[in-house]
Design a protein around this motif. Structure first.
Motif, mmCIF file in Angstrom:
data_model
loop_
_atom_site.group_PDB
_atom_site.id
_atom_site.type_symbol
_atom_site.label_atom_id
_atom_site.label_comp_id
_atom_site.label_asym_id
_atom_site.label_seq_id
_atom_site.Cartn_x
_atom_site.Cartn_y
_atom_site.Cartn_z
ATOM 1 N N LYS A 167 -43.399 -71.215 -37.778
ATOM 2 C CA LYS A 167 -43.192 -72.635 -37.447
ATOM 3 C C LYS A 167 -42.343 -72.737 -36.186
ATOM 4 O O LYS A 167 -42.656 -73.488 -35.263
ATOM 5 C CB LYS A 167 -42.505 -73.337 -38.615
ATOM 6 C CG LYS A 167 -42.368 -74.831 -38.398
ATOM 7 C CD LYS A 167 -42.126 -75.556 -39.701
ATOM 8 C CE LYS A 167 -42.219 -77.059 -39.446
ATOM 9 N NZ LYS A 167 -42.256 -77.822 -40.672
ATOM 10 N N ASP A 168 -41.259 -71.957 -36.150
ATOM 11 C CA ASP A 168 -40.406 -71.968 -34.960
ATOM 12 C C ASP A 168 -41.175 -71.472 -33.743
ATOM 13 O O ASP A 168 -41.000 -71.972 -32.633
ATOM 14 C CB ASP A 168 -39.164 -71.089 -35.184
ATOM 15 C CG ASP A 168 -38.264 -71.675 -36.264
ATOM 16 O OD1 ASP A 168 -38.540 -72.817 -36.665
ATOM 17 O OD2 ASP A 168 -37.326 -70.997 -36.711
ATOM 18 N N GLY A 205 -33.217 -74.034 -31.171
ATOM 19 C CA GLY A 205 -34.364 -74.933 -31.038
ATOM 20 C C GLY A 205 -34.046 -76.215 -30.304
ATOM 21 O O GLY A 205 -34.630 -77.260 -30.564
ATOM 22 N N LYS A 206 -33.097 -76.177 -29.336
ATOM 23 C CA LYS A 206 -32.800 -77.370 -28.532
ATOM 24 C C LYS A 206 -33.741 -77.335 -27.326
ATOM 25 O O LYS A 206 -33.398 -76.809 -26.263
ATOM 26 C CB LYS A 206 -31.342 -77.321 -28.059
ATOM 27 C CG LYS A 206 -30.323 -77.399 -29.162
ATOM 28 C CD LYS A 206 -29.926 -78.851 -29.426
ATOM 29 C CE LYS A 206 -28.934 -79.033 -30.529
ATOM 30 N NZ LYS A 206 -27.588 -78.654 -30.207
ATOM 31 N N ARG A 214 -40.847 -62.538 -29.542
ATOM 32 C CA ARG A 214 -40.982 -61.311 -30.338
ATOM 33 C C ARG A 214 -40.091 -61.404 -31.581
ATOM 34 O O ARG A 214 -40.498 -61.085 -32.688
ATOM 35 C CB ARG A 214 -40.573 -60.116 -29.468
ATOM 36 C CG ARG A 214 -41.080 -58.782 -30.001
ATOM 37 C CD ARG A 214 -40.843 -57.644 -29.010
ATOM 38 N NE ARG A 214 -41.632 -57.821 -27.797
ATOM 39 C CZ ARG A 214 -41.117 -57.821 -26.554
ATOM 40 N NH1 ARG A 214 -39.823 -57.660 -26.385
ATOM 41 N NH2 ARG A 214 -41.878 -57.998 -25.512
ATOM 42 N N ARG A 215 -38.867 -61.917 -31.377
ATOM 43 C CA ARG A 215 -37.965 -62.018 -32.522
ATOM 44 C C ARG A 215 -38.503 -62.966 -33.587
ATOM 45 O O ARG A 215 -38.417 -62.707 -34.776
ATOM 46 C CB ARG A 215 -36.588 -62.518 -32.052
ATOM 47 C CG ARG A 215 -35.598 -61.379 -31.998
ATOM 48 C CD ARG A 215 -34.180 -61.798 -31.860
ATOM 49 N NE ARG A 215 -33.736 -62.737 -32.865
ATOM 50 C CZ ARG A 215 -32.905 -63.740 -32.597
ATOM 51 N NH1 ARG A 215 -32.493 -63.927 -31.390
ATOM 52 N NH2 ARG A 215 -32.510 -64.541 -33.558
ATOM 53 N N LEU A 216 -39.049 -64.076 -33.105
ATOM 54 C CA LEU A 216 -39.572 -65.056 -34.061
ATOM 55 C C LEU A 216 -40.705 -64.458 -34.885
ATOM 56 O O LEU A 216 -40.793 -64.663 -36.091
ATOM 57 C CB LEU A 216 -40.064 -66.306 -33.325
ATOM 58 C CG LEU A 216 -38.966 -67.164 -32.674
ATOM 59 C CD1 LEU A 216 -39.595 -68.336 -31.923
ATOM 60 C CD2 LEU A 216 -38.003 -67.708 -33.710
ATOM 61 N N VAL A 252 -39.098 -79.047 -35.241
ATOM 62 C CA VAL A 252 -38.569 -78.888 -36.601
ATOM 63 C C VAL A 252 -38.198 -80.269 -37.130
ATOM 64 O O VAL A 252 -37.445 -80.984 -36.502
ATOM 65 C CB VAL A 252 -37.299 -78.015 -36.548
ATOM 66 C CG1 VAL A 252 -36.849 -77.720 -37.953
ATOM 67 C CG2 VAL A 252 -37.595 -76.748 -35.798
ATOM 68 N N SER A 253 -38.752 -80.607 -38.264
ATOM 69 C CA SER A 253 -38.489 -81.958 -38.744
ATOM 70 C C SER A 253 -37.117 -82.008 -39.379
ATOM 71 O O SER A 253 -36.641 -81.050 -39.928
ATOM 72 C CB SER A 253 -39.531 -82.373 -39.756
ATOM 73 O OG SER A 253 -39.661 -81.364 -40.700
#
Length: 1420
Positions: A1074-1075, A966-967, A1065-1067, A1419-1420
């Motif tokens: 959320k991701d 998530g960068k 697709r993976r998420l 993402v918090s």
């Protein structure tokens, strides 16, 4: 050391004619009066105020007989002046006070002011005295006089016929005959049995100066040779004189002598100054160092300065000023560190870049304490072409006064164990001490932090924060004005000292002393002026805790004394502890609880000092501990520059038998004319057992004979603190050696307390160069603090001609700035060069917590790389592999290497990576260590060093990892990077992830910033057949758009898309909604169009219960619970339902809650209007583009159909999640005031609120709900509807299912999923049951629809005619509020928010809610 301050002042001389232009200035021995010569007049000036007192004018007749005046010399008591003239005469003038108590200038005070009360000596101090000047005697030497020199009681005169005359001050030769230079033998040293004579007739002395500490004259002959003449015995006759000379100087022009350091500075015709000293054993002249400008610093002038014209040492002998024939003024420290030079920078160039004429100096003389330099300049001699009006200005001659600020170390060397920089000016002090200057209200901070810092060895962190932020943080000084009351009777300030904590300062003027507290901002002066005026401080002063320790002479008792005053009590001798001394004290220093003094009889005395409580008064007691005579080693007491007591010894504490001894291992460090001498305690004798002896009378060990540690030493720094972690730095001795840089005497410790090798020395002297002049050393922080002159030009404020000669035009304004430098990398490198890697590692590990430690490693690598890679000759033993191996010991290795490479030119990369390893391997190490930003930097190096295929392969690896973690910033840069490789743009390396300010990077960033994700366009962008990048990321306007469009269909884009799809697709498969939201929002991924494609595949919900649980966890959404008083069906109560609905509305500002049950028709219409956006996915596009956006805008509106007054602009509140809550509660209060609720209903409302998740999660869930609704993924909509527990949402989905033809498989999936949820709720989560009961009727409808088994057909829109009257107000409403956005903007990156000018506003408006929403999903 010395720094210029402000502009010079100009003193105007009253002139009768141009012939009276002054050309020579000479100060008297006390530097109170200045003799200024013109060709036929002698003027006497006073120093403070700088005014003309008296002038003697030679009558024309005698003037023609004597010739013009040439030089002046004062008698040591300032009562006579001898003036030499061109025709060989010496005129003796007597200076006598005018009759009567008369003053030329007197200060005028208002009546009743404290100064009026008869202060002793008051008049003399304050006013310029009235003097008479009369010629008493004339002496004719019958040959032009070359040089005059006052020697003790006599005047030594050198004439051009090669004679030396010794004349008594009364103007008589006393029958002594002149010495002919040809009869004085000269040799290379004094050991030669006989020297050669000056063989030719016309030899004479051109310039000479007497040196008291060497007892002889430094001379320059007319043929350029230089020498030193010394009387062999006490008699001064030709037979008793002997000369030595160096072989290699043949172009000498002038000479100046430094008595304290026994140096002779000879100016040469080449422009350099050669500084010689006398060898103690042979008497030969040895070259100490040279002062010369380098081509590196002054490329255009370094060899064009002409001959050296004048050399002058400052009164404290710590700096020398040099000027040349072609002009310019320079200042050097005693051993050759250059401090100031006016031949470059703002001194030499105007602000428009034109060159100024350099300042030509004909004569100069230092003022009292070195605060002023009196200069007579030859300005304007070449400005003949200027018109007559301005010529008068030019020709108005004057004396320039350059003003200086100097370090207190020059006069009070005991300040060297402090970590503060203290500079003293004529009337103010500059300090860089930490807290007091940093905090605006110092009382609070310092009052608490001080004691703790004293107790802890201030290494544990209390000090780090203070020192680094404040001692380095800014360039401004804390300036303290010295009390004017003290100054006016005690000018000039001679000594100053600051205490260890930087909170109190003491200053010493002519008499007495005064001290100042930075906390109270107040000066404390003697209450009784007589006490102040009868005390002269002789040996400096120092702070010991709260006490001021000083050595002084008591005038009234004619007694030398050592006094200790308490800071907190009144300044009065009644509160002082006085110890009588036999001999005058020259130097004083404090170490722990000991005072060390050096006296005029060359002895050193150690005192112990302790705090005593004597009833109410607190005093300090002083007792003599030990006396050491040094007269065997010191020829003249004046030669001792500093004396300090330290805990440094050649043994490093491990080898000593007892720890107590390590503490007492005091050595005396003595700087004797630049030679650092150490005397240690002698432990060879019988050791006294500690417990046997009485601790009060501890017998101190005698001292060993002295050992010379270093030469050319200007300052020494040590500390008495101890810190186990940083022993190397705290037990080291730091030396400043002028032009040779710095040296450190570093202890070497065996590892793990093993026994040290017998052959390994326990200390090592390491030299290193720094770019600043060191004034203080921060031991733990591995920093040197200093100060530097900076200049500011103001010449643009004046017009060209009117003010050509204004000082503000001729000179820049000088300011002194604080500066600091890291030295750790120099020491590590020196240790590695000497194969002491283990010591280097120990030292580096002890400092690895310093904030700039990564910078230290980088500097070391960079310097070694630059030196070795650019060396012309092959290096036999390169250091780079050693340095590389050393850096691998630290976790920062990968960053250090890549940062160094990025800052080095490409040509050196191969050399670097040959030593540190292959960049591909380093890249993989970064990935394994999860350090993605560093990996991205390596990627740029790989792109330059490898073929594109390799960098693409590595970039893909990094891209996938960045997606996973998530960068997002990095992902955006990687997309850009991959595209650049594909489009052949690999020549322009992309910037690192951090550098968003570079233009190359902003292009890529705007690419995402300008993406249009308005949902209406998702229809246009998805043709059924092909799915390329150009469609996925709609093109931005502007140049970046053109740049990408040309290769829109290339394989690169497809390649990137494939990776993005795979990640999405993976998420989805892992139910990471959320991701997924963050991913889509941050990377501009067109989620809706992709979901449309994947509706039947990846976008299916396989297990409703798992999905529900996962969403609860991801969005921090609490599972519902059954309230204690279980209300069967609250919604049946109509009154309650409205409040509940309004509450819901206001709480979430959600666009769906306004779909109330009874408004069936409008619901159907609205749901169809949303669907019409999705409709054309497989059909024509024109209908959507014509009115789609309006529909979509209407959909986004957060305003409700009715009850507008109730939702009080919650759309705007949404931008700040904090303000939401306040707004909502006030609103609920309004409603409650009109409605009465039962206890159970209130309880239910509170349960409702408790079962909601965070506001941010709610917004994100609604955003996702909207996305899935648009994409037709109804199963996901159901899951989100369940979490939000909104029957309206479920109802709306069922309306869609009824009114459109939905895929049968999906319906079946929804049905089975809901049954599974129902079963799960019955067993595991009863909180869901009430909500499931509410939506039961809809679920029954759903099963009816499923039983009808709708044929799985294409997803068709049903167009319902809707009048424009209905749509437009909604669209406008929504547009008005869509600008506010629906999410906080806090998390948006700064550069990302710059909107493009070309972008049309409506699009920006459409885009904004999502843009903001987007970023909030991170993402918090």
């Amino acid at each position: 050391m010395y720094f210029l301050s402000g502009w010079p002042k100009r003193l105007l001389c009253p002139l009768g004619s141009t012939a009276e232009t002054p050309f020579h200035v000479q100060s008297d021995p006390q530097r109170t009066f200045f003799a200024v010569l013109a060709s036929a007049r002698l003027s006497i000036w006073y120093c403070r105020p700088s005014v003309l007192i008296v002038t003697y004018k030679e009558p024309a007749k005698s003037s023609s007989q004597f010739g013009s005046y040439k030089q002046a010399e004062w008698r040591p008591d300032s009562a006579m002046i001898a003036v030499s003239t061109a025709n060989g005469y010496i005129l003796f003038f007597h200076i006598t006070p005018a009759r009567g108590d008369k003053y030329l200038y007197e200060p005028v005070y208002p009546k009743g002011s404290p100064q009026m009360k008869g202060t002793p000596h008051f008049k003399e101090e304050q006013c310029a005295p009235a003097l008479n000047l009369e010629m008493k005697k004339i002496l004719d030497l019958q040959a032009p006089i070359m040089s005059l020199q006052s020697v003790l009681e006599d005047l030594l005169v050198a004439t051009s016929d090669g004679l030396l005359h010794l004349i008594h001050w009364e103007g008589m030769t006393n029958g002594r005959k002149a010495i002919n230079l040809c009869t004085v033998p000269f040799s290379v040293d004094l050991q030669s049995s006989r020297g050669s004579f000056l063989g030719f007739a016309d030899v004479h002395i051109r310039d000479m100066e007497y040196c008291a500490t060497l007892d002889g004259f430094a001379v320059v002959f007319n043929d350029g040779r230089v020498g030193f003449i010394t009387p062999v015995s006490s008699r001064f006759t030709a037979e008793q004189l002997h000369g030595v000379w160096p072989q290699d100087v043949v172009d000498g022009t002038c000479v100046a002598v430094n008595n304290k350091y026994r140096l002779m500075a000879f100016g040469c015709a080449s422009g350099s100054v050669q500084v010689y000293t006398i060898d103690n054993t042979t008497g030969a002249m040895l070259l100490s160092h040279k002062l010369e400008l380098t081509a590196k610093q002054y490329p255009d002038i370094w060899n064009k300065t002409g001959a050296v014209k004048l050399v002058r040492w400052s009164p404290d002998n710590s700096v020398v000023t040099v000027t040349w024939e072609c002009g310019g003024l320079s200042l050097w420290s005693v051993f050759g560190a250059q401090l100031i030079c006016t031949l470059g920078g703002d001194f030499a160039y105007r602000s428009d870049g034109t060159k100024k004429d350099p300042l030509k100096i004909t004569s100069m003389s230092w003022g009292a304490e070195g605060y002023h330099l009196w200069v007579i300049s030859g300005f304007g001699s070449q400005n003949t072409e200027i018109d007559s009006e301005s010529k008068s200005i030019v020709k108005q001659p004057g004396i320039l006064l350059f003003q200086f600020i100097k370090s207190s170390l020059t006069v009070n060397p005991c300040m060297s164990n402090q970590e503060q920089v203290l500079l003293q000016g004529e009337d103010r002090l500059y300090l860089n001490c930490g807290e007091a200057s940093q905090t605006q209200n110092p009382r609070s901070s310092s009052a608490h932090s001080k004691p703790s810092r004293e107790k802890s060895s201030f290494a544990e962190g209390g000090f780090e924060s203070q020192s680094l932020s404040t001692l380095l943080g800014h360039r401004h000084w804390h300036v303290v004005q010295i009390s004017s009351t003290y100054l006016e009777s005690n000018w000039p300030i001679r000594f100053s000292a600051i205490d260890k904590l930087g909170q109190n300062i003491a200053v010493v003027g002519k008499f007495g002393f005064a001290h100042y507290s930075l906390l109270t901002k107040k000066w404390k002066l003697f209450g009784n002026i007589t006490q102040e005026q009868t005390m002269i401080v002789t040996g400096g002063l120092a702070w010991w805790n709260d006490f001021i320790v000083l050595a002084c002479y008591n005038i009234s008792d004619h007694q030398e004394e050592l006094r200790v005053y308490l800071r907190t009590s009144n300044l009065d001798n009644a509160f002082a502890h006085v110890t009588k001394a036999q001999v005058e004290t020259l130097l004083l220093s404090v170490f722990r609880d000991m005072v060390i003094v050096f006296r005029a009889d060359c002895s050193i005395c150690l005192y112990s000092i302790e705090r005593k409580s004597d009833g109410p008064n607190i005093t300090a007691g002083i007792q003599v501990l030990q006396e050491v005579s040094m007269s065997r080693y010191i020829s003249h007491p004046f030669l001792v520059v500093s004396v300090t007591l330290t805990s440094v010894s050649t043994e490093n504490g491990i080898t000593l038998k007892m720890p107590q001894q390590a503490r007492d291992a005091e050595s005396i460090m003595l700087n004797l004319a630049g030679q650092l001498i150490m005397m240690q305690r002698d432990r060879s004798g019988p050791q006294i057992r500690e417990k046997d002896s009485n601790p009060n009378q501890r017998k101190l060990l005698p001292f060993c004979p002295p050992v010379v540690l270093a030469q050319s030493v200007e300052n020494v720094w040590t500390t008495c603190r101890a810190n186990k972690q940083k022993r190397h730095l705290l037990e080291a001795l730091w030396l400043s050696c002028g032009g040779a840089g710095m040296k450190v005497w570093l202890p070497l410790f065996p590892r793990d307390h093993r026994k040290p090798h017998s052959f390994l020395s326990q200390r090592i002297m390491l030299p290193f160069h720094i770019n600043i002049y060191p004034l203080a050393v921060l031991f733990e922080d591995a920093l040197v603090l200093g100060a530097v002159n900076d200049t500011l030009l103001y010449d643009s404020l004046y017009t060209q001609n009117s003010a050509r000669e204004q000082l503000e035009v001729l000179f820049p304004f000088c300011v002194v700035e604080r500066t600091s430098q890291i030295y750790l990398h120099h020491i590590l490198r020196q240790l590695l060069v000497r194969n002491l890697g283990e010591q280097a590692l120990l030292l580096a590990q002890s400092c690895s917590a310093l904030p700039y430690f990564p910078h230290v490693l980088e500097l070391m690598l960079h310097e070694v790389l630059e030196e070795e890679a650019t060396s012309r000759e092959p290096i036999p033993d390169p250091l780079l592999p050693t340095v590389a191996k050393f850096i691998t010991e630290f976790p920062l290795f990968l960053q250090t290497v890549v940062h160094c490479a990025r800052k080095t030119e490409y040509a050196l990369w191969n050399y670097l990576f040959a030593a540190v390893g292959n960049p591909k391997d380093l890249f993989e190490e970064c990935l394994m260590a999860q350090d993605l930003d560093t990996a991205a930097s390596y990627l740029i190096i790989l792109q330059n060093m490898e073929v594109p295929a390799v960098s693409r392969q590595h970039a893909t690896l990094l891209f996938n990892t960045a997606l996973e973690q998530g960068k997002w910033d990095l992902c955006r840069h990687m997309i850009r990077f991959l595209k650049a490789i594909g489009s052949g743009e690999s020549e322009t390396p992309p910037s690192t992830p951090t550098a968003q300010d570079q233009p190359s990077s902003s292009g890529g960033f705007e690419f995402f910033r300008n993406r249009s994700i308005s949902l209406s366009q998702s229809a246009e962008n998805v043709p059924a057949n092909k799915f390329s990048l150009q469609k996925t990321l709609s093109m931005p306007s502007g140049p970046s758009g053109k740049r990408w469009s040309k290769d829109s269909d290339c394989a690169e884009n497809m390649y990137i898309d494939m990776m993005l799809w795979r990640h999405a697709r993976r998420l989805l498969e892992e139910v990471r909604l959320k991701d997924l939201g963050c991913f889509a929002a941050q990377l501009g991924f067109e989620l809706i169009s992709w979901l449309c494609k994947e509706r039947a595949r990846a976008a299916r919900v396989d297990n409703f219960v798992v999905a529900l649980k996962r969403l609860h966890k991801d969005f921090l959404w609490p599972l519902p619970i059954i309230p204690a008083s279980s209300i069967s069906s609250p919604s049946k109560n109509g009154k309650f339902r409205t409040v509940g609905d309004q509450l819901l509305k206001s709480q979430s500002a959600d666009p769906f809650s306004n779909l109330e049950m009874d408004a069936g028709i409008s619901n159907v219409q609205r749901s169809q209007s949303w669907l019409s956006n999705i409709g054309p996915t497989h059909h024509e596009i024109d209908t959507a583009s014509s009115h789609g956006p309006q529909m979509q805008d209407a959909f986004l509106s957060p305003l409700s159909n009715k009850g507008d007054e109730c939702s009080i602009g919650s759309a705007t509140d949404l931008t700040e999640s904090s303000s939401m809550v306040d707004g909502d509660w006030t609103m609920v209060d309004e409603n409650f005031s009109t409605l009465s609720l039962t206890q159970s209903e209130l309880e239910h409302i509170s349960m409702e609120l408790a079962s909601k998740g965070p506001h941010k999660s709610q917004v994100q869930l609604r955003y996702l709900l909207h996305i899935f609704m648009e994409a037709g993924c109804l199963d996901w909509c159901i899951v989100i509807g369940l979490i939000l527990r909104e029957s309206s949402t479920i109802n709306q989905i069922l309306v869609i299912i009824q009114t459109t033809e939905v895929d049968g498989e999906m319906l079946q999936n929804i049905k089975t999923g809901l049954h599974a949820v129902d079963r799960w709720a019955s067993t595991d989560c009863p909180g869901y049951k009430p909500f499931l009961n509410i939506i039961k009727p809809q679920l029954q409808k759903l099963s009816e629809i499923t039983e009808e088994q709708v044929q799985p057909e294409a997803f068709q829109p049903i167009t319902v005619s809707k009048t424009p009257e209905q749509t437009s107000p909604r669209a406008e409403e929504s547009r008005a509020c869509s600008g506010h956005g629906s999410l906080p903007q806090g998390e948006v990156g700064g550069s990302g928010l710059v909107s493009r000018k070309e972008e049309d506003t409506t699009r920006a408006e459409e885009e904004e809610p999502f843009q903001d929403g987007t970023y909030d999903c991170s993402v918090s």
